[in-house]
Design a protein around this motif. Structure first.
Motif, PDB file in Angstrom:
ATOM      1  N   LEU A  95      -2.289  -1.260 -16.472  1.00 53.00           N
ATOM      2  CA  LEU A  95      -1.854  -2.538 -15.897  1.00 53.00           C
ATOM      3  C   LEU A  95      -3.099  -3.336 -15.534  1.00 53.00           C
ATOM      4  O   LEU A  95      -4.159  -2.757 -15.295  1.00 53.00           O
ATOM      5  CB  LEU A  95      -1.030  -2.320 -14.628  1.00 53.00           C
ATOM      6  N   THR A  96      -2.952  -4.660 -15.467  1.00 53.25           N
ATOM      7  CA  THR A  96      -4.099  -5.470 -15.058  1.00 53.25           C
ATOM      8  C   THR A  96      -4.292  -5.328 -13.546  1.00 53.25           C
ATOM      9  O   THR A  96      -3.432  -4.792 -12.838  1.00 53.25           O
ATOM     10  CB  THR A  96      -3.878  -6.971 -15.373  1.00 53.25           C
ATOM     11  N   VAL A  97      -5.417  -5.856 -13.086  1.00 52.89           N
ATOM     12  CA  VAL A  97      -5.722  -5.834 -11.652  1.00 52.89           C
ATOM     13  C   VAL A  97      -4.596  -6.515 -10.876  1.00 52.89           C
ATOM     14  O   VAL A  97      -4.064  -5.966  -9.892  1.00 52.89           O
ATOM     15  CB  VAL A  97      -7.080  -6.532 -11.410  1.00 52.89           C
ATOM     16  N   LEU A  98      -4.192  -7.701 -11.328  1.00 49.37           N
ATOM     17  CA  LEU A  98      -3.151  -8.452 -10.621  1.00 49.37           C
ATOM     18  C   LEU A  98      -1.820  -7.702 -10.659  1.00 49.37           C
ATOM     19  O   LEU A  98      -1.107  -7.624  -9.647  1.00 49.37           O
ATOM     20  CB  LEU A  98      -3.002  -9.845 -11.247  1.00 49.37           C
ATOM     21  N   PHE A 108       5.485  -1.639  -1.096  1.00 49.67           N
ATOM     22  CA  PHE A 108       5.460  -1.768   0.356  1.00 49.67           C
ATOM     23  C   PHE A 108       6.357  -2.900   0.864  1.00 49.67           C
ATOM     24  O   PHE A 108       6.192  -3.363   1.995  1.00 49.67           O
ATOM     25  CB  PHE A 108       4.016  -1.930   0.856  1.00 49.67           C
ATOM     26  N   ASP A 109       7.291  -3.352   0.034  1.00 53.00           N
ATOM     27  CA  ASP A 109       8.303  -4.345   0.436  1.00 53.00           C
ATOM     28  C   ASP A 109       7.698  -5.586   1.084  1.00 53.00           C
ATOM     29  O   ASP A 109       8.199  -6.045   2.110  1.00 53.00           O
ATOM     30  CB  ASP A 109       9.296  -3.726   1.452  1.00 53.00           C
ATOM     31  N   LEU A 110       6.636  -6.128   0.507  1.00 55.56           N
ATOM     32  CA  LEU A 110       5.975  -7.251   1.181  1.00 55.56           C
ATOM     33  C   LEU A 110       6.751  -8.567   1.086  1.00 55.56           C
ATOM     34  O   LEU A 110       6.547  -9.450   1.891  1.00 55.56           O
ATOM     35  CB  LEU A 110       4.558  -7.465   0.617  1.00 55.56           C
ATOM     36  N   GLY A 111       7.621  -8.719   0.111  1.00 55.15           N
ATOM     37  CA  GLY A 111       8.300 -10.010  -0.052  1.00 55.15           C
ATOM     38  C   GLY A 111       7.364 -10.980  -0.748  1.00 55.15           C
ATOM     39  O   GLY A 111       6.141 -10.839  -0.668  1.00 55.15           O
ATOM     40  N   LEU A 112       7.979 -11.984  -1.414  1.00 57.02           N
ATOM     41  CA  LEU A 112       7.200 -12.836  -2.313  1.00 57.02           C
ATOM     42  C   LEU A 112       6.080 -13.605  -1.603  1.00 57.02           C
ATOM     43  O   LEU A 112       4.940 -13.625  -2.045  1.00 57.02           O
ATOM     44  CB  LEU A 112       8.153 -13.813  -3.012  1.00 57.02           C
ATOM     45  N   ARG A 116       1.997 -12.985  -2.055  1.00 54.84           N
ATOM     46  CA  ARG A 116       1.028 -13.987  -2.548  1.00 54.84           C
ATOM     47  C   ARG A 116      -0.136 -14.132  -1.584  1.00 54.84           C
ATOM     48  O   ARG A 116      -1.295 -14.149  -1.978  1.00 54.84           O
ATOM     49  CB  ARG A 116       1.729 -15.336  -2.722  1.00 54.84           C
ATOM     50  N   GLU A 117       0.226 -14.238  -0.302  1.00 57.60           N
ATOM     51  CA  GLU A 117      -0.791 -14.411   0.735  1.00 57.60           C
ATOM     52  C   GLU A 117      -1.785 -13.240   0.739  1.00 57.60           C
ATOM     53  O   GLU A 117      -3.000 -13.439   0.684  1.00 57.60           O
ATOM     54  CB  GLU A 117      -0.075 -14.371   2.090  1.00 57.60           C
ATOM     55  N   ARG A 118      -1.242 -12.050   0.787  1.00 57.63           N
ATOM     56  CA  ARG A 118      -2.077 -10.856   0.913  1.00 57.63           C
ATOM     57  C   ARG A 118      -2.934 -10.626  -0.337  1.00 57.63           C
ATOM     58  O   ARG A 118      -4.086 -10.229  -0.244  1.00 57.63           O
ATOM     59  CB  ARG A 118      -1.216  -9.609   1.205  1.00 57.63           C
ATOM     60  N   ILE A 119      -2.351 -10.894  -1.511  1.00 59.52           N
ATOM     61  CA  ILE A 119      -3.145 -10.698  -2.731  1.00 59.52           C
ATOM     62  C   ILE A 119      -4.293 -11.711  -2.761  1.00 59.52           C
ATOM     63  O   ILE A 119      -5.425 -11.363  -3.111  1.00 59.52           O
ATOM     64  CB  ILE A 119      -2.257 -10.807  -4.002  1.00 59.52           C
ATOM     65  N   HIS A 155      -0.891  -3.920   2.635  1.00 55.15           N
ATOM     66  CA  HIS A 155       0.209  -3.995   3.610  1.00 55.15           C
ATOM     67  C   HIS A 155      -0.281  -3.870   5.054  1.00 55.15           C
ATOM     68  O   HIS A 155       0.506  -3.656   5.967  1.00 55.15           O
ATOM     69  CB  HIS A 155       1.268  -2.934   3.293  1.00 55.15           C
ATOM     70  N   GLU A 156      -1.596  -4.058   5.236  1.00 56.59           N
ATOM     71  CA  GLU A 156      -2.218  -4.056   6.565  1.00 56.59           C
ATOM     72  C   GLU A 156      -1.811  -2.841   7.403  1.00 56.59           C
ATOM     73  O   GLU A 156      -1.242  -2.975   8.488  1.00 56.59           O
ATOM     74  CB  GLU A 156      -1.892  -5.344   7.308  1.00 56.59           C
ATOM     75  N   PRO A 157      -2.121  -1.640   6.898  1.00 56.56           N
ATOM     76  CA  PRO A 157      -1.733  -0.431   7.625  1.00 56.56           C
ATOM     77  C   PRO A 157      -2.557  -0.250   8.895  1.00 56.56           C
ATOM     78  O   PRO A 157      -3.678  -0.745   8.994  1.00 56.56           O
ATOM     79  CB  PRO A 157      -2.036   0.685   6.624  1.00 56.56           C
ATOM     80  N   ARG A 158      -1.976   0.448   9.863  1.00 53.08           N
ATOM     81  CA  ARG A 158      -2.685   0.719  11.135  1.00 53.08           C
ATOM     82  C   ARG A 158      -3.618   1.906  10.990  1.00 53.08           C
ATOM     83  O   ARG A 158      -4.496   2.128  11.819  1.00 53.08           O
ATOM     84  CB  ARG A 158      -1.668   1.023  12.235  1.00 53.08           C
ATOM     85  N   LEU A 159      -3.359   2.710   9.956  1.00 55.49           N
ATOM     86  CA  LEU A 159      -4.178   3.902   9.748  1.00 55.49           C
ATOM     87  C   LEU A 159      -4.536   4.009   8.275  1.00 55.49           C
ATOM     88  O   LEU A 159      -3.683   3.873   7.401  1.00 55.49           O
ATOM     89  CB  LEU A 159      -3.390   5.146  10.173  1.00 55.49           C
ATOM     90  N   LEU A 160      -5.831   4.238   8.019  1.00 55.79           N
ATOM     91  CA  LEU A 160      -6.292   4.396   6.634  1.00 55.79           C
ATOM     92  C   LEU A 160      -6.908   5.772   6.450  1.00 55.79           C
ATOM     93  O   LEU A 160      -7.763   6.186   7.245  1.00 55.79           O
ATOM     94  CB  LEU A 160      -7.394   3.365   6.343  1.00 55.79           C
ATOM     95  N   LEU A 161      -6.481   6.467   5.421  1.00 50.17           N
ATOM     96  CA  LEU A 161      -7.145   7.711   5.037  1.00 50.17           C
ATOM     97  C   LEU A 161      -7.875   7.431   3.731  1.00 50.17           C
ATOM     98  O   LEU A 161      -7.236   7.098   2.733  1.00 50.17           O
ATOM     99  CB  LEU A 161      -6.134   8.842   4.825  1.00 50.17           C
ATOM    100  N   LEU A 162      -9.184   7.513   3.752  1.00 51.13           N
ATOM    101  CA  LEU A 162      -9.982   7.164   2.571  1.00 51.13           C
ATOM    102  C   LEU A 162     -10.755   8.394   2.121  1.00 51.13           C
ATOM    103  O   LEU A 162     -11.611   8.898   2.852  1.00 51.13           O
ATOM    104  CB  LEU A 162     -10.966   6.030   2.917  1.00 51.13           C
ATOM    105  N   ASP A 163     -10.436   8.867   0.920  1.00 51.98           N
ATOM    106  CA  ASP A 163     -11.053  10.107   0.442  1.00 51.98           C
ATOM    107  C   ASP A 163     -12.206   9.777  -0.507  1.00 51.98           C
ATOM    108  O   ASP A 163     -11.987   9.384  -1.649  1.00 51.98           O
ATOM    109  CB  ASP A 163      -9.990  10.972  -0.255  1.00 51.98           C
ATOM    110  N   GLU A 164     -13.411   9.908  -0.005  1.00 51.17           N
ATOM    111  CA  GLU A 164     -14.639   9.573  -0.743  1.00 51.17           C
ATOM    112  C   GLU A 164     -14.532   8.215  -1.441  1.00 51.17           C
ATOM    113  O   GLU A 164     -14.677   8.111  -2.650  1.00 51.17           O
ATOM    114  CB  GLU A 164     -14.969  10.674  -1.763  1.00 51.17           C
TER     115      GLU A 164
END
Ligand SMILES: Nc1ncnc2c1ncn2[C@@H]1O[C@H](COP(=O)(O)OP(=O)(O)OP(=O)(O)O)[C@@H](O)[C@H]1O
Ligand SMILES: [Mg+2]
Length: 313
Positions: A95-98, A108-112, A116-119, A155-164
């Motif tokens: 798939l493309t980036v977009l 994440f059920d962001l709604g249209l 758009r805003e978040r992307i 989706h602006e999560p309150r917690l991020l788990l980032l693996d390397e």
């Protein structure tokens, strides 16, 4: 403080795979709004712990609470509140980036409108605007990681788990990436990040070192360096390999690491007159070298946490 004051809290968390104990009796408290570093050699259990905390794996024993929810039982409630960036690129290469970003927005059920805003916001932030129409599979390693971070924070999560998250990223991009992590932490996001880079570890508010599934050190980086149970000495020499061979067999020498023409040497904390002692050894062997005491680094802490306890030592 009780469990709910922490974004992540676990007690006795254990996960076995057949004969392998990947995570062993782990007690962990990750304060909210902080960057918490996860360190340890390959196979020490960092990724497995993250999977347990997401509810993707069921523990063999122990319990974990994440943002006030028990995992894995209540993991579904967490879905919209947390983001997990896996060690291996997990977006769609065809798939493309977009398209990838839109897909994640739908999951994440962001709604249209919010989609758009978040992307738009994240594309700018992670410099993806010019890459929107590129297939994700054709991106460079660093571009993929920027896309993965844009996706996981969409989706602006309150917690991020980032693996390397920065394993394929150049030094400047790594610095930019960490600036972003600090901004997210300032906005209140809790971040648990695993890394093999000591300069990144030094930037975390708190660190946990794992070795063979068990926690072997925990605390703020400076405190861990101050508490190092070894004397650190540097030897500058034209013959680093011979000097190393001379130092290694001594029982008061805990570890020797070569850095070009310098050796970084860790000595037992009760070693008397360490500089003079090494000087004398060099002299006896007719080797020239300049010996001086140095401060501890996080790499020393890593070596102490993972090497000193090996049965071979
Ligand atoms: N699904 C699985 N099945 C069997 N063994 C597993 C599985 N997942 C992990 N392990 C084992 O558990 C141990 C911990 O692995 P894990 O991937 O958590 O380590 P890590 O600290 O993330 O390592 P790295 O730095 O290489 O990413 C290793 O011995 C690994 O082989
Ligand atoms: Mg891993």
């Amino acid at each position: 403080m009780n469990e709910n004051d922490f974004a992540i809290s676990c007690r006795g968390l254990t996960r076995r795979f057949g004969p392998v104990t990947a995570v062993s009796n782990l007690d962990l408290d990750v304060p909210r709004g902080r960057i918490f570093g996860f360190l340890g050699p390959n196979g020490s259990g960092k990724s497995t712990t993250m999977r347990l905390l997401c509810g993707l794996l069921v523990p063999s024993a122990g319990r974990a609470t994440v943002l006030g929810c028990r995992v894995p039982e209540e993991a579904e409630k967490l879905r919209l509140q947390m983001g997990y960036m896996t060690q291996k690129f997990s977006l769609y290469e065809d798939l493309t980036v977009l398209e990838n970003l839109r897909f994640v927005a739908r999951v994440f059920d962001l709604g249209l409108r919010r989609m758009r805003e978040r992307i738009a916001v994240n594309s700018k932030l992670y410099e993806l605007d010019d890459l929107h129409s590129r297939l994700a599979g054709t991106l460079s390693g660093g571009q993929k990681q920027r896309l993965a971070l844009a996706a996981v924070t969409l989706h602006e999560p309150r917690l991020l788990l980032l693996d390397e998250p920065t394993s394929a990223v150049d030094p400047q991009s790594r610095r930019d990436f960490w600036d972003r992590l600090f901004e997210l932490a300032d906005e209140g996001t809790t971040i648990l990040v695993s890394t093999h880079f000591m300069d990144e570890a030094e930037r975390c508010h708190r660190l946990t070192f794992l070795d063979r599934g068990a926690m072997v050190r925990e605390g703020p980086p400076q405190e861990l360096m101050d508490r190092l149970e070894a004397i650190t000495v540097e030897v500058a020499t034209r013959m680093p390999r011979r000097t190393r061979a001379l130092l290694d067999p001594n029982d008061w020498v805990l570890a020797v690491t070569q850095l070009g023409n310098r050796l970084r040497v860790m000595l037992r904390p009760d070693t008397a007159s360490p500089v003079e002692r090494i000087d004398a050894l060099l002299k006896q062997a007719s080797l020239h070298g300049t010996v001086r005491r140095t401060g501890a680094t996080l790499e020393d802490v890593f070596v102490a946490a993972t090497n000193f306890q090996r049965p071979s030592r």
